[in-house]
Design a protein around this motif. Structure first.
Motif, short mmCIF file in Angstrom:
data_model
loop_
_atom_site.label_atom_id
_atom_site.label_comp_id
_atom_site.label_asym_id
_atom_site.label_seq_id
_atom_site.Cartn_x
_atom_site.Cartn_y
_atom_site.Cartn_z
N TYR A 1 0.74 -1.12 -0.01
CA TYR A 1 0.21 0.05 0.03
C TYR A 1 1.15 1.24 -0.11
CZ TYR A 1 -2.69 -3.60 2.35
OH TYR A 1 -3.45 -4.73 2.58
N ALA A 2 0.52 2.27 -0.76
CA ALA A 2 1.46 3.41 -0.72
C ALA A 2 0.58 4.51 -1.19
CB ALA A 2 2.57 3.16 -1.69
N VAL A 3 0.90 5.80 -0.76
CA VAL A 3 0.05 7.09 -1.49
C VAL A 3 1.10 8.18 -1.38
CG1 VAL A 3 -0.83 7.75 0.81
CG2 VAL A 3 -1.98 8.15 -1.22
N ALA A 4 0.90 8.95 -2.29
CA ALA A 4 1.67 10.33 -2.14
C ALA A 4 0.83 11.42 -2.27
CB ALA A 4 2.80 10.44 -3.30
N ILE A 5 0.89 12.43 -1.35
CA ILE A 5 -0.12 13.78 -1.52
C ILE A 5 0.70 14.85 -1.16
CG2 ILE A 5 -2.04 12.08 -0.67
CD1 ILE A 5 -2.15 13.72 2.13
N ASP A 6 0.26 15.97 -1.92
CA ASP A 6 0.62 17.11 -2.04
C ASP A 6 0.27 17.97 -0.42
OD1 ASP A 6 1.73 19.69 -3.45
OD2 ASP A 6 0.05 20.50 -2.20
N ALA A 7 1.19 18.43 0.20
CA ALA A 7 1.39 18.91 1.34
C ALA A 7 0.29 19.84 1.69
CB ALA A 7 2.74 19.35 1.96
N LYS A 8 0.40 20.89 0.75
CA LYS A 8 -0.75 22.06 0.86
C LYS A 8 -2.02 21.65 0.53
CE LYS A 8 2.84 25.61 0.65
NZ LYS A 8 3.45 26.66 -0.19
N SER A 9 -2.30 21.13 -0.61
CA SER A 9 -3.48 20.75 -1.18
C SER A 9 -3.99 19.50 -0.69
CB SER A 9 -3.45 20.93 -2.90
OG SER A 9 -2.66 19.85 -3.34
N GLY A 10 -3.14 18.54 -0.61
CA GLY A 10 -3.87 17.27 -0.37
C GLY A 10 -3.90 16.35 -1.59
N LEU A 11 -3.57 16.89 -2.70
CA LEU A 11 -3.69 16.16 -4.07
C LEU A 11 -2.89 14.92 -4.07
CD1 LEU A 11 -4.59 16.47 -6.86
CD2 LEU A 11 -2.20 17.51 -7.48
N VAL A 12 -3.43 13.86 -4.47
CA VAL A 12 -3.21 12.56 -4.39
C VAL A 12 -2.00 12.64 -5.66
CG1 VAL A 12 -3.30 10.28 -4.91
CG2 VAL A 12 -4.87 11.44 -3.35
N LEU A 13 -0.67 12.55 -5.56
CA LEU A 13 0.03 12.26 -6.63
C LEU A 13 0.61 11.10 -7.16
CD1 LEU A 13 2.86 14.93 -5.28
CD2 LEU A 13 0.97 15.46 -6.75
N TYR A 14 0.36 10.17 -6.00
CA TYR A 14 0.32 8.56 -6.67
C TYR A 14 -0.17 7.81 -5.51
CZ TYR A 14 2.99 4.06 -6.63
OH TYR A 14 3.14 2.80 -6.69
N ASN A 15 -0.64 6.53 -5.93
CA ASN A 15 -1.29 5.77 -5.03
C ASN A 15 -1.21 4.45 -5.42
OD1 ASN A 15 -3.89 4.23 -4.98
ND2 ASN A 15 -4.47 6.21 -6.44
N LYS A 16 -1.23 3.50 -4.38
CA LYS A 16 -1.18 2.19 -4.63
C LYS A 16 -2.01 1.43 -3.65
CE LYS A 16 1.93 -1.99 -5.04
NZ LYS A 16 3.36 -2.47 -5.04
#
Length: 255
Positions: free
Chosen positions: A37-52
């Motif tokens: 499991y993994a996720v990457a989100i932008d610190a300010k907006s919470g935008l998901v950059l990557y997810n598994k």
């Protein structure tokens, strides 16, 4: 490589310069990530950059202590408040195989010591002491943790203890965990504790190192851009890791 690594990245757009494949390969394993499991989100907006598998339920192990510590900090009037370790603070720690900060019954400590003991050596005795001192018991403190879950509008998270010891009803998702860490690092006192690589207790009896950083150093992994991190492990959850990173002039958080 870990069977399960829970990755969350709170960062700015400049992360793309260093982790180029993540921006375009959502739910792809082609970037070489073996985490379940993994996720990457932008610190300010919470935008998901990557997810598994970011919305699949999993067990957070000692990542739980991120929530424990931020809830404790928000309840404290002063980090310098003094207290004494009691038997109830260390009950079940060894029996459950939990990590310990090695506090002893009768030992005089401060709340700041307990926060450090929770993050650096991942001490279950420290989290139990925080709960006992701030709420009079474990269950009442866990209720506070779950109140924060509701405040953050997390979709699939429930806590039943302060330590991360496995329980089928103690669960989250990597996306929910990312949002918890995003919330926590906005607090200056939390960031200070989270960023410590080593510390000595106020009474001089304990010296702690951040286990994740120590193990990374032994494996010759470059940690120069890591501001802070927290790891965890149970037989069910396997290895978990969170790290707050500096990318250029920006900060990123990876769990």
């Amino acid at each position: 490589m870990f069977k399960k690594v829970f990755s969350f990245i709170l960062t700015s757009i400049c992360l793309f310069a260093l982790i180029t494949p993540i921006q375009a390969q959502e739910n792809s394993e082609n970037i070489g990530l073996t985490a379940q499991y993994a996720v990457a989100i932008d610190a300010k907006s919470g935008l998901v950059l990557y997810n598994k598998n970011m919305d699949e339920r999993m067990y957070p192990a000692s990542m739980t202590k991120v929530m424990t510590v931020i809830v404790a900090i928000e309840m404290m009037e002063s980090l310098d408040t003094a207290t004494t370790i009691t038997q109830s603070d260390i009950d079940t720690v060894w029996e459950t195989g939990a990590s310990s900060a090695n506090f002893e019954v009768g030992e005089a400590v401060t709340y700041y010591d307990l926060l450090l003991g929770a993050i650096l050596p991942s001490g279950a005795d420290a989290t139990r002491a925080l709960a006992n001192n701030l709420c009079g018991g474990q269950e009442a403190f866990v209720d506070k943790m779950n109140e924060t879950v509701k405040k953050l509008k997390l979709k699939d998270t429930n806590f039943v203890n302060t330590t991360g010891i496995h329980d089928p009803n103690h669960y989250t998702t990597v996306h929910d965990m990312a949002l918890i860490v995003k919330y926590a690092v906005q607090n200056e006192q939390f960031r200070e504790v989270y960023s410590k690589r080593f510390a000595t207790s106020s009474n001089g009896l304990h010296q702690w190192v951040n286990k994740s950083m120590y193990n990374a150093g032994r494996s010759h992994i470059d940690t120069s851009n890591i501001i802070g991190c927290k790891s965890g492990y149970t037989d069910v959850a396997k290895n978990c890791l969170a790290s707050l990173d500096k990318v250029g002039k920006m900060r990123s958080l990876q769990l």
